[in-house]
Design a protein around this motif. Structure first.
Motif, PDB file in Angstrom:
ATOM      1  N   ALA A 107      -2.971   1.467  -3.320  1.00  0.00           N
ATOM      2  CA  ALA A 107      -3.094   0.070  -2.766  1.00  0.00           C
ATOM      3  C   ALA A 107      -3.147  -1.053  -3.984  1.00  0.00           C
ATOM      4  CB  ALA A 107      -4.120  -0.410  -1.866  1.00  0.00           C
ATOM      5  N   GLY A 128      -3.510  13.216   4.244  1.00  0.00           N
ATOM      6  CA  GLY A 128      -1.988  13.546   4.167  1.00  0.00           C
ATOM      7  C   GLY A 128      -1.175  13.436   2.657  1.00  0.00           C
ATOM      8  N   ASN A 129      -1.986  12.457   1.956  1.00  0.00           N
ATOM      9  CA  ASN A 129      -1.368  11.998   0.440  1.00  0.00           C
ATOM     10  C   ASN A 129      -1.840  13.406  -0.093  1.00  0.00           C
ATOM     11  OD1 ASN A 129      -0.301  10.638  -1.409  1.00  0.00           O
ATOM     12  ND2 ASN A 129      -1.727   9.125  -1.834  1.00  0.00           N
ATOM     13  N   PRO A 162      -7.294   9.382  -3.551  1.00  0.00           N
ATOM     14  CA  PRO A 162      -8.411   8.806  -2.809  1.00  0.00           C
ATOM     15  C   PRO A 162      -8.021   9.238  -1.246  1.00  0.00           C
ATOM     16  CG  PRO A 162      -6.856   7.284  -3.351  1.00  0.00           C
ATOM     17  CD  PRO A 162      -6.379   8.293  -4.124  1.00  0.00           C
ATOM     18  N   THR A 163      -8.865   9.967  -0.516  1.00  0.00           N
ATOM     19  CA  THR A 163      -8.328  10.570   0.631  1.00  0.00           C
ATOM     20  C   THR A 163      -9.057   9.959   2.083  1.00  0.00           C
ATOM     21  OG1 THR A 163      -7.759  12.722  -0.749  1.00  0.00           O
ATOM     22  CG2 THR A 163      -8.265  12.767   1.756  1.00  0.00           C
ATOM     23  N   GLY A 164      -8.294   9.880   3.000  1.00  0.00           N
ATOM     24  CA  GLY A 164      -8.482   9.786   4.253  1.00  0.00           C
ATOM     25  C   GLY A 164      -8.378  10.649   5.249  1.00  0.00           C
ATOM     26  N   ASP A 168      -3.656   0.203   6.737  1.00  0.00           N
ATOM     27  CA  ASP A 168      -2.405   0.031   5.993  1.00  0.00           C
ATOM     28  C   ASP A 168      -1.206   0.667   6.736  1.00  0.00           C
ATOM     29  OD1 ASP A 168      -3.700  -1.223   3.919  1.00  0.00           O
ATOM     30  OD2 ASP A 168      -4.140   0.481   2.869  1.00  0.00           O
ATOM     31  N   MET A 171      -9.960   4.685   3.975  1.00  0.00           N
ATOM     32  CA  MET A 171     -10.480   5.945   3.824  1.00  0.00           C
ATOM     33  C   MET A 171     -11.601   5.951   4.704  1.00  0.00           C
ATOM     34  SD  MET A 171     -10.117   6.043  -0.103  1.00  0.00           S
ATOM     35  CE  MET A 171     -11.046   7.318  -0.182  1.00  0.00           C
ATOM     36  N   ALA A 216       0.764  -1.127   0.093  1.00  0.00           N
ATOM     37  CA  ALA A 216      -0.073   0.054  -0.192  1.00  0.00           C
ATOM     38  C   ALA A 216       0.755   1.280   0.069  1.00  0.00           C
ATOM     39  CB  ALA A 216      -0.933  -0.030   1.293  1.00  0.00           C
ATOM     40  N   PHE A 217       0.343   2.455  -0.218  1.00  0.00           N
ATOM     41  CA  PHE A 217       1.078   3.596  -0.465  1.00  0.00           C
ATOM     42  C   PHE A 217       1.971   3.822   0.716  1.00  0.00           C
ATOM     43  CE2 PHE A 217       0.022   7.828   0.850  1.00  0.00           C
ATOM     44  CZ  PHE A 217      -1.193   7.517   1.540  1.00  0.00           C
ATOM     45  N   LYS A 218       1.479   3.615   1.915  1.00  0.00           N
ATOM     46  CA  LYS A 218       2.051   3.960   3.006  1.00  0.00           C
ATOM     47  C   LYS A 218       3.611   3.635   3.037  1.00  0.00           C
ATOM     48  CE  LYS A 218      -1.774   5.257   5.160  1.00  0.00           C
ATOM     49  NZ  LYS A 218      -2.930   4.876   4.053  1.00  0.00           N
TER      50      LYS A 218
HETATM   51  C1  LIG Z   1      -4.140   5.600   4.045  1.00  0.00           C
HETATM   52  C2  LIG Z   1      -4.697   5.335   2.610  1.00  0.00           C
HETATM   53  C3  LIG Z   1      -5.434   6.311   1.893  1.00  0.00           C
HETATM   54  C4  LIG Z   1      -5.693   7.535   2.678  1.00  0.00           C
HETATM   55  O1  LIG Z   1      -4.612   8.415   2.514  1.00  0.00           O
HETATM   56  P1  LIG Z   1      -4.574   9.689   3.482  1.00  0.00           P
HETATM   57  O2  LIG Z   1      -3.250  10.358   3.476  1.00  0.00           O
HETATM   58  O3  LIG Z   1      -5.045   9.259   4.747  1.00  0.00           O
HETATM   59  O4  LIG Z   1      -5.524  10.654   3.026  1.00  0.00           O
HETATM   60  C5  LIG Z   1      -5.686   5.931   0.701  1.00  0.00           C
HETATM   61  N1  LIG Z   1      -5.656   4.613   0.120  1.00  0.00           N
HETATM   62  C6  LIG Z   1      -5.193   3.661   0.926  1.00  0.00           C
HETATM   63  C7  LIG Z   1      -4.881   2.436   0.301  1.00  0.00           C
HETATM   64  C8  LIG Z   1      -4.410   4.024   2.057  1.00  0.00           C
HETATM   65  O5  LIG Z   1      -3.758   2.843   2.741  1.00  0.00           O
END
Ligand SMILES: *Cc1c(COP(=O)(O)O)cnc(C)c1O
Length: 495
Positions: free
Chosen positions: A425, A270-271, A265-267, A145, A321, A110-112
């Motif tokens: 992801a 941060g991204n 795609p935002t939660g 993630d 998200m 995943a992007f983390k």
């Molecule tokens: C964490 C996450 C997001 C959201 O990213 P934010 O930086 O929290 O907005 C979106 N997609 C995936 C797969 C993530 O793990």
């Protein structure tokens, strides 16, 4: 020019980057923000000839100004290595008129990983620079993630321990399996009876508990955070926006200086905030398109100027998200308030109290770079199916939220600007939701059977991260209530 970091909640003494990384959160509960956004000092043309690691250095050196060249390059080289399954680290895939920036080629798919593979090195280096003797305890709340990526990054890292809290019923089966099988004596994973916001709020509370901090210090511990509130996570995320742009330039897909749109795609915000910072460094980005799932608190914010978390928390197929309090938005609020900590603190106090706040008309005008929309569960599934049927490309549920919102944006505006969609992801991480979106016949299959079916369908090798957990032993089965989180931390640390 040196960049120093201020708190979003009080105009106190600014700190150096390494101190901001070590602390994670400011003592007043605010987030650290750079006192100015540095401009790129290499041309796009020059950057287009560089590797990912080289671009990372060019971007990060401008923010982490108290790191020496050697320190920073050392961190970068340790982070972006064979842990990634491709040399380019963040490849672009063209599908149906958009460029998918695949940010899931690291250890936990995943992007983390983009930020969490470097954060431990930044943190250890920061500790050395500041003569810290204490053991550093990473305390993290995860919507699925971050937890695994942080565990993978910090496992067995000397001088650190890591505790991860996740919502017991709010993550995907693969995400949970990845976390509870984590090896390393310095790792600790706990499921909570609550949602991500509960976990995040609980962690922030532990962080700001001055009494606990004193007891910790007496025993030789200090907290830091691996959550996206840490500036050490935000800065590495700016890199791939610059890299994707210069890749497009190198491949002749765009002209030098041509503006692109970015969909995220935002939660926790941060991204997309990293993309906003990239734009402010001079990267030609036109619109920042903020995509939400059914937890559309950000969409409502961008359309009305009111942030209101008083609503039902929805569990969706894009669990990373599923968030109603987007922590990093505070950094944007601070900025559009004219870097006014007092104004921002008042809004955050309102969010804490009544659960909502409203920004002024002047502040709203500062949000023109952003476009917000959301995708329902049905739209998300349909997007996965359509893209697969049109061109054989399989995307995960989070990326599908972004792709669906991008479709809406184009329909609404007719904007033909070339567009990068952050693909956050691997579809292998959300196999069940992805496969069921493509065909309901998959509903009856087991999780790993679905992995093999996806492999046939997408024609993409099963990532290591998945093979690893097929038969891995569960090593963590701790569960607690939200109000027991602090006790759990104390028990783990023996204090
Ligand atoms: C964490 C996450 C997001 C959201 O990213 P934010 O930086 O929290 O907005 C979106 N997609 C995936 C797969 C993530 O793990």
């Amino acid at each position: 020019m040196e960049v120093l970091y201020n708190s979003t909640r009080s105009a106190g003494a600014p700190v150096k980057a390494s101190v901001a990384i070590l602390k994670g959160l400011s003592d007043d509960g605010g987030l650290f923000v750079p006192d100015h956004i540095p401009a790129l000092d290499k041309s796009l043309e020059q950057l287009s000839k560089m590797t990912y690691q080289e671009v990372a250095y060019e971007v990060m050196k401008l923010f982490l100004t108290d790191f020496t060249e050697e320190e920073l390059k050392n961190c970068i080289n340790k982070a972006y290595d064979e842990k990634f399954d491709t040399d380019v680290i963040a490849p672009l895939v063209e599908a149906k008129g958009a460029y998918y920036l695949e940010l899931f080629h690291g250890a936990t798919i995943a992007f983390k990983d983009m930020a969490l593979s470097i954060l431990p090195h930044l943190l250890i280096t920061s500790a050395k620079k500041n003569q810290i003797q204490n053991e550093i305890v990473i305390l993290t709340a995860t919507s699925g993630d971050t937890g695994k990526a942080a565990l993978a990054g910090f496992a067995e890292v000397e001088g650190t321990r890591i505790i991860v809290f996740y919502p017991k019923n709010g993550v995907s089966p693969i995400q949970e399996k990845q976390m509870v099988t984590q090896k390393g004596d310095n790792t600790f994973v706990v499921g909570i009876h609550g949602n991500f916001d509960d976990a995040q709020t609980g962690v922030k509370k532990i962080f700001s508990d001055k009494e606990l901090a004193k007891e910790m210090a007496a025993k030789g511990f200090q907290f830091s955070s691996a959550n996206s509130i840490n500036i050490g996570r935000l800065v590495p995320q700016i890199v791939y926006y610059v890299y994707s742009y210069v890749q497009l330039l190198a491949e002749g897909k765009i002209g030098d200086g041509e503006a692109i749109n970015v969909v995220v795609p935002t939660g926790n915000f941060g991204n997309i905030l990293a993309a906003f910072y990239a734009k402010n460094m001079g990267l030609p980005i036109a619109k920042l398109i903020c995509a939400s799932n059914d937890n559309k608190v950000l969409y409502d914010f961008f359309s009305t100027g009111t942030y209101d978390r008083n609503r039902e928390f929805m569990l969706t197929t894009s669990p990373s998200m599923d968030i109603l309090i987007s922590s990093n938005l505070e950094r944007l609020i601070y900025r559009i308030a004219g870097n006014d900590a007092e104004k921002n603190a008042a809004l955050m106090a309102a969010l804490n109290g009544t659960g909502k706040y409203e920004i002024t008309e002047d502040m709203k005008k500062e949000l023109q770079d952003f476009y917000g929309n959301y995708a329902s569960e049905a739209e998300t599934a349909e997007t996965i199916k359509d893209l697969y049927e049109d061109c054989g490309y399989v995307i995960d549920t989070h990326t599908a939220v972004a792709a669906s919102v991008y479709d809406k944006y184009v329909k609404e505006t007719g904007d033909k600007t070339k567009t990068v969609i952050a693909s956050t992801a691997s579809p292998y991480k959300f196999t069940r939701s992805v496969m069921e979106a493509i065909d309901s016949k998959y509903a009856s299959m087991g999780d790993f059977e679905l992995v093999d079916e996806l492999c046939k369908l997408a024609n993409v090798a099963v990532p290591n991260a998945i093979e690893e957990i097929r038969s891995a032993q569960v090593r963590h089965n701790n569960i607690c209530e939200v109000d027991e989180m602090q006790q759990v931390v104390r028990n783990f640390l023996n204090i």
